[in-house]
Design an enzyme around this catalytic site. Structure first.
Site, PDB file in Angstrom:
ATOM      1  N   ASP A   1       0.858  -1.183   0.000  1.00  0.00           N
ATOM      2  CA  ASP A   1       0.000   0.000   0.000  1.00  0.00           C
ATOM      3  C   ASP A   1       0.896   1.235   0.000  1.00  0.00           C
ATOM      4  OD1 ASP A   1      -2.306   1.671   0.366  1.00  0.00           O
ATOM      5  OD2 ASP A   1      -3.264   0.006   1.422  1.00  0.00           O
TER       6      ASP A   1
ATOM      7  N   ASP B   1      -2.899   4.836  -2.327  1.00  0.00           N
ATOM      8  CA  ASP B   1      -3.922   5.478  -1.513  1.00  0.00           C
ATOM      9  C   ASP B   1      -4.239   6.881  -2.040  1.00  0.00           C
ATOM     10  OD1 ASP B   1      -5.480   5.421   1.052  1.00  0.00           O
ATOM     11  OD2 ASP B   1      -4.192   7.141   1.506  1.00  0.00           O
TER      12      ASP B   1
ATOM     13  N   GLU C   1      -6.392   4.373  -5.836  1.00  0.00           N
ATOM     14  CA  GLU C   1      -7.660   4.681  -5.180  1.00  0.00           C
ATOM     15  C   GLU C   1      -8.064   6.092  -5.595  1.00  0.00           C
ATOM     16  OE1 GLU C   1      -9.613   4.802  -0.693  1.00  0.00           O
ATOM     17  OE2 GLU C   1      -7.591   5.569  -1.027  1.00  0.00           O
TER      18      GLU C   1
ATOM     19  N   HIS D   1     -11.448  -2.485   3.371  1.00  0.00           N
ATOM     20  CA  HIS D   1     -11.284  -2.030   4.760  1.00  0.00           C
ATOM     21  C   HIS D   1     -12.025  -0.733   5.054  1.00  0.00           C
ATOM     22  CE1 HIS D   1      -8.458   0.347   2.480  1.00  0.00           C
ATOM     23  NE2 HIS D   1      -8.308   1.158   3.507  1.00  0.00           N
ATOM     24  N   ASP D   2     -12.489  -0.051   4.020  1.00  0.00           N
ATOM     25  CA  ASP D   2     -13.179   1.234   4.199  1.00  0.00           C
ATOM     26  C   ASP D   2     -14.691   1.122   4.086  1.00  0.00           C
ATOM     27  OD1 ASP D   2     -11.057   2.905   4.775  1.00  0.00           O
ATOM     28  OD2 ASP D   2     -10.641   3.378   2.683  1.00  0.00           O
TER      29      ASP D   2
END
Length: 583
Positions: A102, A207, A265, A340-341
């Site tokens: 990440d 990210d 993302e 995860h979000d």
């Protein structure tokens, strides 16, 4: 072969996202770790996983679950050491899998050495590594440089007494934004990427990569909500003026020299043309992006933590558009419905009641494996893990987004009602459906204490149903959600038409069933999904029914055959039934 049908390895890959803190604890301290992941590699390989994506494991004060990084070149001690990472990578590669890191480079932690230097003096050589601005004075009162609201509520600016200026943080105050307009900053990011690539990393999930370029001058956001001073400002930082210049530079300097998987993302954006610019091969940027149009279906504009009713027609429209979008130019999707979000998919898009949980989780598996795009599975999704129960109080919600929004709404109600004791039950109900916390409960490995996640005290409570709903039970059951996911992945990998075929929406007006075909040369597949607990009759007369097809995947039957249909092309789907036919 057209660009959309080219066969790069990352297109057919199954990527499994690991949230390390909640995956498996090897040393009994209540926190998942790298050695714990290594112990479960055979489980992942057996499932059919090709790539492991690790959410951030770098050294961090953990103000936002590791997305506030204080050292990009080291592992946080709670997860292990660089040697542990090397050993994990070796185990991954020995099993023919790959490892994706990440990359969090829109911001750092305020404890990163770069920021400590930047903050030390206006004259420091790293001052311009972050976004500093003098205060705005209004009637002698000091205000932040603009009215931007942070994603996690409140001002996007924090004041530094020592230097008399504000720094920008689009997320929490401990996450100052880097100044990507400074070429030295970009060079530092390229060096971080090379560090992990040289160590053996196979790719990056990036990210919030679409917010690295802010509008020049950082103008005030328009006042949309006049009840507060700070306003949402994504129009001035999402897909900014130089973002593509910077990612092209990343490609030239780093990515083009390696055969990597890359996914960006891209929040705050539903516009297809905006997102395609990051992905189209001729642009030389990224392989794919995570867009959130589908994941935003059940959220009002003002908060992802509040539930909103959604219609199947809306879901169909989103999927249809993205499955067909710029295929001839090589646009490639990232297919996911859980991470995860976001809360658990079976609780959002399926039905997590005892009666329908397993069936609807399997239906959603079919929904994912039959779409064009790289397939992403989030830890526990393969078990049909669901949201934790409504009986859990606010103290069980650990996420900074949940806590901040709760405190904001509570303070507003206390002020409006003039009392401390205000009713928050409606918000707790929304959280039970939508909070990110639901995806972060520890993995449920077996029926032992704490679901087999840890021998110690878990950092977050394990969902109450772990005694009956866990990996060990499902691995012994050929009819489990896990067994179905394994079969579904196998079917996907054996049918190029599901990964590369053209998409056509059938029965578009049906309010229960989502039906579509996939076509690749002489291959053809039919996918039928019932998104309700009520039987759904589907008329396939227009495409000749399912005669001549064989059933390769179904969440009610395991054997082949045409299924429940009659000669005129009508077919009845049971509650949450899903079927895949191939010709």
């Amino acid at each position: 072969m057209s660009a959309s049908h080219s066969r790069e390895w990352w297109k057919s890959a199954v990527v499994y996202q690991i949230y390390p803190v909640s995956f498996f604890d090897s040393n009994g301290d209540g926190i998942g770790d790298l050695n714990g992941i290594r112990e479960k590699l055979d489980y992942l390989k057996d499932l059919g996983v090709d790539v492991l994506w690790l959410s951030p494991i770098y050294r961090s004060p953990q103000a936002d679950m590791g997305y506030d990084i204080s050292d990009y070149r080291d592992i946080d001690p709670q997860y292990g050491t660089l040697e542990d990472w090397d050993n994990l990578l070796r185990g991954v590669h020995e099993r023919g899998m790959k490892l994706m890191m990440d990359l969090v480079v829109n911001h750092t932690s305020d404890e990163h050495e770069w920021f400590l230097q930047s903050k030390s003096s206006k004259d420091d050589q790293k001052r311009d590594w972050y976004i500093w601005r003098p205060p705005k004075l209004v009637d002698g009162k000091r205000l932040p440089p603009n009215n931007w609201k942070s994603v996690f509520q409140g001002s996007a600016w924090d004041y530094d007494d020592k230097t008399g200026e504000y720094y920008l943080h689009l997320y929490v105050s401990k996450q100052p934004d880097l100044n990507w307009d400074n070429p030295v900053v970009r060079d530092a990011v390229w060096d971080v990427m090379r560090f992990w690539i040289d160590r053996g990393c196979d790719g990056f999930r990036m990210d919030v990569i679409n917010i690295i370029s802010k509008t020049e001058g950082l103008p005030d956001a328009p006042v949309v909500d006049d009840s507060q001073y700070y306003q949402a400002a994504s129009m001035y930082f999402a897909n900014g003026p130089r973002v593509h210049e910077y990612i092209k530079e990343m490609h030239t300097e780093v990515l083009s020299h390696h055969d990597l998987i890359t996914v960006g993302e891209t929040p705050f954006t539903h516009d297809a043309s905006e997102l395609a610019a990051y992905v189209l091969p001729q642009n030389k940027e990224l392989n794919m992006v995570f867009h959130f149009e589908l994941m935003d279906l059940d959220s009002p504009d003002y908060s992802p933590l509040v539930k909103k009713a959604w219609k199947l027609a809306e879901l169909k429209d989103v999927v249809r558009r993205w499955q067909r979008y710029k295929r001839d130019e090589g646009f490639w999707n990232a297919v996911f419905i859980e991470n995860h979000d976001h809360s658990r998919s079976v609780s959002r898009f399926g039905n997590d009641s005892d009666e329908w949980r397993a069936i609807s989780a399997k239906m959603l598996s079919i929904f994912e494996v039959t779409q064009t795009g790289t397939l992403y599975v989030y830890q526990g999704q393969e078990l049909g893990l669901k949201n934790f129960p409504p009986s859990w109080g606010i103290e069980e919600y650990k996420d900074v987004a949940s806590q901040n929004y709760w405190n904001l709404i509570k303070a507003q109600r206390q002020k409006a009602q003039g009392k401390a004791d205000v009713d928050m039950s409606d918000l707790l109900d929304n959280f039970q459906h939508k909070a990110r916390d639901h995806a972060r409960t520890p993995m449920q490995w077996d029926a032992s204490f704490n679901g087999g996640f840890t021998k110690g005290t878990p950092w977050m409570r394990v969902n109450d149903d772990y005694h009956a709903w866990n990996a060990a039970v499902q691995l012994e059951d050929d009819d489990s959600v896990h067994a179905f996911w394994k079969r579904a992945i196998g079917v996907r990998k054996g049918c190029d038409v599901l990964m590369y075929g053209d998409f056509e929406l059938l029965a578009p007006e049906h309010d229960q069933a989502f039906v579509y075909s996939r076509t690749l040369g002489n291959e053809r597949a039919l996918v039928l999904l019932n998104f309700s607990e009520v039987e759904a009759e589907v008329d396939l007369g227009g495409v000749g029914g399912v005669g001549g097809y064989r059933l390769v995947l179904g969440n009610y039957e395991r054997k082949g055959g045409a299924g429940n249909h009659d000669g005129d092309g009508k077919l009845v789907l049971r509650g949450y039934e899903g079927r895949v036919y191939v010709q």
